[in-house]
Write a protein that holds these residues in place. Sequence first.
Motif, short mmCIF file in Angstrom:
data_model
loop_
_atom_site.label_atom_id
_atom_site.label_comp_id
_atom_site.label_asym_id
_atom_site.label_seq_id
_atom_site.Cartn_x
_atom_site.Cartn_y
_atom_site.Cartn_z
N ILE A 12 4.83 -7.77 1.54
CA ILE A 12 5.82 -7.15 0.66
C ILE A 12 5.94 -5.65 0.94
CG2 ILE A 12 5.65 -8.83 -1.20
CD1 ILE A 12 3.76 -6.92 -2.62
N SER A 13 5.51 -5.23 2.12
CA SER A 13 5.45 -3.78 2.41
C SER A 13 6.84 -3.14 2.51
CB SER A 13 4.66 -3.53 3.68
OG SER A 13 5.27 -4.18 4.76
N GLU A 14 7.85 -3.86 2.96
CA GLU A 14 9.18 -3.27 3.12
C GLU A 14 10.17 -3.81 2.09
OE1 GLU A 14 10.08 -4.42 7.06
OE2 GLU A 14 8.51 -3.17 7.94
N SER A 15 9.68 -4.46 1.05
CA SER A 15 10.59 -5.14 0.14
C SER A 15 10.96 -4.28 -1.07
CB SER A 15 9.96 -6.46 -0.32
OG SER A 15 8.74 -6.23 -0.93
N PHE A 16 12.05 -4.67 -1.71
CA PHE A 16 12.53 -4.02 -2.92
C PHE A 16 13.25 -5.07 -3.75
CE2 PHE A 16 15.73 -3.72 0.31
CZ PHE A 16 16.92 -4.00 -0.34
N LEU B 199 4.64 -4.35 -6.23
CA LEU B 199 3.35 -3.71 -5.99
C LEU B 199 2.36 -4.67 -5.35
CD1 LEU B 199 2.94 -1.75 -9.32
CD2 LEU B 199 3.76 -0.91 -7.12
N ASN B 200 2.21 -5.86 -5.92
CA ASN B 200 1.34 -6.84 -5.29
C ASN B 200 1.75 -8.26 -5.65
OD1 ASN B 200 0.30 -6.67 -7.92
ND2 ASN B 200 -1.74 -7.18 -7.26
N LYS C 235 0.81 -1.22 0.00
CA LYS C 235 0.00 0.00 0.00
C LYS C 235 0.84 1.27 0.00
CE LYS C 235 -3.85 -2.24 2.28
NZ LYS C 235 -4.66 -2.35 3.48
N ARG C 236 2.06 1.22 0.54
CA ARG C 236 2.91 2.41 0.61
C ARG C 236 3.60 2.71 -0.71
NH1 ARG C 236 3.28 5.64 4.81
NH2 ARG C 236 5.28 6.31 3.98
N ALA C 237 3.58 1.78 -1.66
CA ALA C 237 4.34 1.96 -2.91
C ALA C 237 3.85 3.17 -3.69
CB ALA C 237 4.23 0.70 -3.76
N ARG C 238 2.57 3.32 -3.88
CA ARG C 238 2.04 4.42 -4.67
C ARG C 238 2.20 5.76 -3.96
NH1 ARG C 238 0.35 0.63 -7.50
NH2 ARG C 238 -1.32 0.15 -8.84
#
Length: 153
Positions: free
Chosen positions: A43-47, A106-107, A10-13
């Motif tokens: 996946i909120s803190e992933s890159f 993103l998802n 959710k934080r990506a955008r």
Amino acid sequence: MQKKINIKNKRARFDYELLDTYTAGIVLSGTEIKSIREGKASISESFCEFNDRSELFVVNMQVDEYSHGSHYNHTPKAERKLLLKRGELKKLEKEVKNSGLTIIPLNLFLNDRGLAKINISLAKGKKLFDKRETIKDRDNKKNLDRVKKSFNN
């Protein structure tokens, strides 16, 4: 019948300006896919980053241990390899190295065949004033919708 799994970042955008989007497969072990099917992933803190052999990996993706797993269970925060076409990988690697962009997930979802896929995006970090602008636009839209709803009733 499978239940629909769709784990979002959710934080990506909010934190990034998304430029280009791709769908990639993920290399998973047996207990990892079972845990994802239960919906126990984040996946909120992933890159994503490239290794020295030009392979793309997702880092910091949290997949909780499988509840019925034995000593063969996986580690929750391991790096997981992403599967993309060679041309897409070369394009992404060139963009990341030359222009300083980043790749963020993103998802995470299961496709119709039951395979885990992840939508990734080439992104550019937003500055603080861009984030404030996003918040202001969201609040204005919320207020406008509220006024329209009260006007129609």
